[in-house]
Design an enzyme around this catalytic site. Structure first.
Site, short mmCIF file in Angstrom:
data_model
loop_
_atom_site.label_atom_id
_atom_site.label_comp_id
_atom_site.label_asym_id
_atom_site.label_seq_id
_atom_site.Cartn_x
_atom_site.Cartn_y
_atom_site.Cartn_z
N HIS A 41 1.38 -0.78 0.09
CA HIS A 41 0.16 0.12 0.03
C HIS A 41 0.82 1.23 0.01
O HIS A 41 1.55 1.53 0.41
CB HIS A 41 -0.53 -0.28 1.60
CG HIS A 41 -2.12 -1.11 1.20
ND1 HIS A 41 -2.91 -0.68 0.70
CD2 HIS A 41 -1.60 -1.86 1.82
CE1 HIS A 41 -4.03 -2.12 0.68
NE2 HIS A 41 -3.19 -3.18 1.77
N ASP A 133 -8.79 -5.01 -2.64
CA ASP A 133 -8.17 -4.65 -1.33
C ASP A 133 -9.10 -4.25 0.03
O ASP A 133 -8.55 -2.63 -0.99
CB ASP A 133 -6.41 -5.92 -1.18
CG ASP A 133 -5.68 -5.42 -0.22
OD1 ASP A 133 -6.29 -6.64 0.62
OD2 ASP A 133 -5.29 -4.92 0.58
N ASP A 286 1.50 -7.03 2.48
CA ASP A 286 0.92 -6.23 3.12
C ASP A 286 1.13 -4.74 2.91
O ASP A 286 0.60 -4.62 4.46
CB ASP A 286 -0.10 -6.91 3.79
CG ASP A 286 -1.88 -5.85 4.23
OD1 ASP A 286 -1.72 -5.16 3.01
OD2 ASP A 286 -2.01 -7.17 4.61
N HIS A 290 0.06 3.55 8.43
CA HIS A 290 -0.76 4.81 8.17
C HIS A 290 -0.24 5.91 9.67
O HIS A 290 0.78 5.60 10.42
CB HIS A 290 -1.80 3.72 9.30
CG HIS A 290 -2.78 2.87 8.62
ND1 HIS A 290 -3.98 3.60 7.66
CD2 HIS A 290 -3.08 1.90 8.00
CE1 HIS A 290 -4.07 2.39 7.51
NE2 HIS A 290 -3.65 1.58 7.82
N PRO A 304 -6.76 -0.67 10.91
CA PRO A 304 -5.74 -1.79 10.55
C PRO A 304 -4.58 -2.07 9.57
O PRO A 304 -4.27 -1.03 8.53
CB PRO A 304 -6.87 -2.74 9.88
CG PRO A 304 -7.71 -2.27 9.23
CD PRO A 304 -8.05 -0.75 10.21
N GLY A 305 -3.82 -2.61 10.23
CA GLY A 305 -2.07 -2.53 9.17
C GLY A 305 -1.29 -2.08 9.80
O GLY A 305 -0.59 -1.53 10.92
N1 LIG Z 1 -4.07 -5.09 6.12
C1 LIG Z 1 -4.16 -4.11 6.77
O1 LIG Z 1 -4.71 -3.91 7.30
N2 LIG Z 1 -4.10 -3.50 6.05
C2 LIG Z 1 -4.81 -3.01 4.23
C3 LIG Z 1 -5.70 -3.14 3.85
C4 LIG Z 1 -5.50 -4.96 3.43
O2 LIG Z 1 -4.52 -5.04 2.81
O3 LIG Z 1 -6.81 -5.08 4.11
C5 LIG Z 1 -4.44 -0.91 4.27
O4 LIG Z 1 -5.07 -0.54 3.43
O5 LIG Z 1 -4.32 -0.56 5.36
ZN LIG Z 2 -5.97 -6.79 2.72
#
Ligand SMILES: NC(=O)N[C@@H](CC(=O)O)C(=O)O
Ligand SMILES: [Zn+2]
Length: 408
Positions: A41, A133, A286, A290, A304-305
Site C-alpha cells: 500500500h 483489497d 501487505d 498509517h 488496521p495494518g
Molecule cells: N491489511 C490491513 O490491515 N490494511 C490494509 C488493507 C488490507 O490489506 O486489507 C490497508 O490498506 O491499510
Molecule cells: Zn487485505
C-alpha cells in the site's frame, strides 16, 4: 563493474545485465534476485501524509525489493486507466523500484459494479492484477464476472477474503483472547468461507485467482485442496502472520491491529508448513502505512495494518530459516510470475537483468520506527533485534541502496 563478493561468487554487472559470476571468489554475503512484493500500500494518491510512491519505493529498496505491486485502495481509487497510469508514472519518477499498479475490481471498491478492467489492462500501466483489497468482493455473481473478464487477457483477481457480514465491528481474532479482552472477534470462518467459494468459482470459470494474506490453518487446507484439483489458484502469506500471534493484542497496542488479524500459534505453524510445501506460493508484505492520528489512538478507532517492506526478509529468514533458494522462490520468482512482471524474478545468472539484493545474514540491528524510509512508523517490530539486513540493492545494474542507505 564488480558489485559484490557473495555466496554465489563475485558478481560483475555491465549495462544493467549480469556479465559474470566468478565462483572462485566466494564471500559471506547472500545474493538474492531482487525481491518482488505482490501487496504494497503506497497511499498515493490521497494519503501522502502516510506514504508516497517515492517514500514507499525507498522503503522497498531498503528491504531488497526491485518491484512492488501497488494496491488500489487509494483516494481516488485506482479504478480507471487514468489513476493506474498516474501511479505508474510516479513510480518511474521515483526510479527506485518498478511500481506495478494493481487495478480495483469494482468502481470505488464499492463492490457493486465492475471497474474498467480492460481499459486498465490496455493502459500504459499494463495492469494484470486486480483487487479490491481492504474490501472483499463479496457478491459471488460479481466475483464470477470479474474472473470471466480477466481470463481473456490472463489477468488475475487477488481477493481479500473476508465475508463482511461475519466481521461486523471485528477488532481481532475471534477466540478466548478476544473474549478476555472484550474485543469483538473476526472469526477464521469469515476468511475460509470466501476462499472456499472463490476457489470453486475459479475452478468453474477456469480463471486465475490469488488469495491475499492467508491467515488461518483452515485456509491453507482449502487452498491445498483447490490446487489438488488443478485449479489456477495462488496464495500469499505475510511476514507478520508467519511470526506474530493474537497474544500481541493483550497490551491493546493498536500497532498489532491488522486485517486479517493475527491468529493463533496453530495457525502460524500451519502457514509456515503451507509455505514450505508450496501450498502458499509466496510471501507478500501487505505493507500498510498509517499516520500517527490513524494508528496511535484507542484500539477500536485505529486503522488496521502494519509496515512490512523494510523488515520482511529478516522476518522470513527468522521464521523459515536461511533457505536462500526457497526464499528466492517465495519473495522473487513466484510473485513476479503471478503478477506477470517482465524482467523481474529471474535467477541470478549471466545474461539476466541485474536486479539483485545483497543481504548480510550476520549483522544484528534493532528496529527503530523513527529511522525508516517509510513516512509512517507503525512497525510491529519496534525495539526488536533482527538478524540480517540488506546491504545493497540493484535495479537493472543501478544501485538503489549501498551500505544499507538509499542512494537517493
Ligand atoms: N491489511 C490491513 O490491515 N490494511 C490494509 C488493507 C488490507 O490489506 O486489507 C490497508 O490498506 O491499510
Ligand atoms: Zn487485505
Amino acid at each position: 563493474m564488480i558489485i559484490a563478493n557473495t555466496q554465489l561468487g563475485e558478481i560483475t554487472v555491465e549495462d544493467g545485465v549480469i556479465v559474470s559470476i566468478d565462483s572462485d571468489k566466494k564471500g559471506q554475503k547472500v545474493a538474492l534476485p531482487g525481491l518482488v512484493d505482490l501487496h504494497t500500500h503506497l497511499r498515493e494518491p490521497g494519503r501522502e501524509d502516510a506514504e508516497t510512491v517515492d517514500s514507499g519505493s525507498r522503503a522497498a529498496a531498503l528491504g531488497g525489493y526491485t518491484a512492488v505491486c501497488a494496491m488500489a485502495n487509494t483516494s481516488p481509487v485506482a479504478d480507471t486507466a487514468g489513476v493506474v497510469e498516474q501511479v505508474w508514472r510516479l513510480g518511474r519518477e521515483a526510479g527506485l523500484v518498478d511500481v506495478q499498479p494493481i487495478g480495483a475490481v469494482t468502481v470505488g471498491l464499492a463492490g457493486e459494479q465492475l471497474a474498467e478492467l480492460g481499459a486498465m489492462a490496455d493502459s500504459a500501466a499494463r495492469v494484470r492484477v486486480f483487487s479490491d483489497d481492504g474490501h472483499c468482493v463479496s457478491d459471488p455473481r460479481l466475483m464470477r464476472r470479474a474472473l470471466e473478464y480477466v481470463k481473456a487477457f490472463d489477468g488475475v483477481i487477488a481477493q481479500h477474503a473476508e465475508e463482511p457480514r461475519l466481521t461486523v465491528d471485528a477488532q481481532m481474532n475471534e477466540g478466548e483472547v478476544a473474549a478476555r479482552l472484550g474485543l469483538t472477534g473476526w472469526p477464521a470462518v469469515a476468511e475460509e468461507a470466501i476462499i472456499a467459494r472463490d476457489v470453486l468459482l475459479a475452478g468453474h470459470v477456469g480463471a486465475r485467482l490469488h488469495i491475499c494474506h492467508v491467515s488461518t490453518a483452515g485456509s491453507v487446507e482449502l487452498i491445498r485442496w483447490a490446487k489438488s484439483k488443478g485449479w489456477r489458484v495462488t496464495a500469499e502469506v505475510t511476514p507478520h502472520h508467519l511470526l506474530l500471534t493474537e497474544d500481541r493484542a493483550t497490551q491493546y497496542d493498536p500497532v498489532f491491529k491488522v486485517n486479517p488479524p493475527l491468529r493463533t500459534e496453530a495457525d502460524v505453524l500451519a502457514l509456515r508448513e503451507g509455505l514450505a510445501d508450496g501450498t502458499i506460493d509466496c510471501v507478500a508484505t501487505d505493507h500498510a502505512p498509517h499516520s500517527v492520528e490513524d494508528k496511535e489512538c484507542e484500539w477500536a478507532y485505529a486503522r488496521p495494518g502494519m509496515l512490512g517492506l523494510e523488515t520482511a526478509l529478516a522476518i522470513v529468514v527468522q521464521t523459515m530459516g536461511p533457505r536462500w533458494d526457497r526464499i528466492a522462490e517465495w519473495m522473487s520468482f513466484a510473485p513476479a510470475r503471478i503478477a506477470g512482471l517482465a524482467g523481474q524474478g529471474r535467477p541470478l545468472e549471466v545474461g539476466a537483468p541485474a536486479n539483485i539484493a545483497i543481504f548480510d545474514p550476520e549483522v544484528r540491528w534493532t528496529v527503530d520506527p523513527t529511522a525508516q524510509a517509510s513516512r509512517s512508523r507503525n512497525t510491529p517490530y519496534a525495539g526488536m533485534e533482527l538478524r540480517g539486513r540488506i546491504e545493497a540493492t540493484y535495479l537493472r545494474g543501478e544501485p538503489t541502496v549501498l551500505n544499507g542507505k538509499a542512494t537517493r
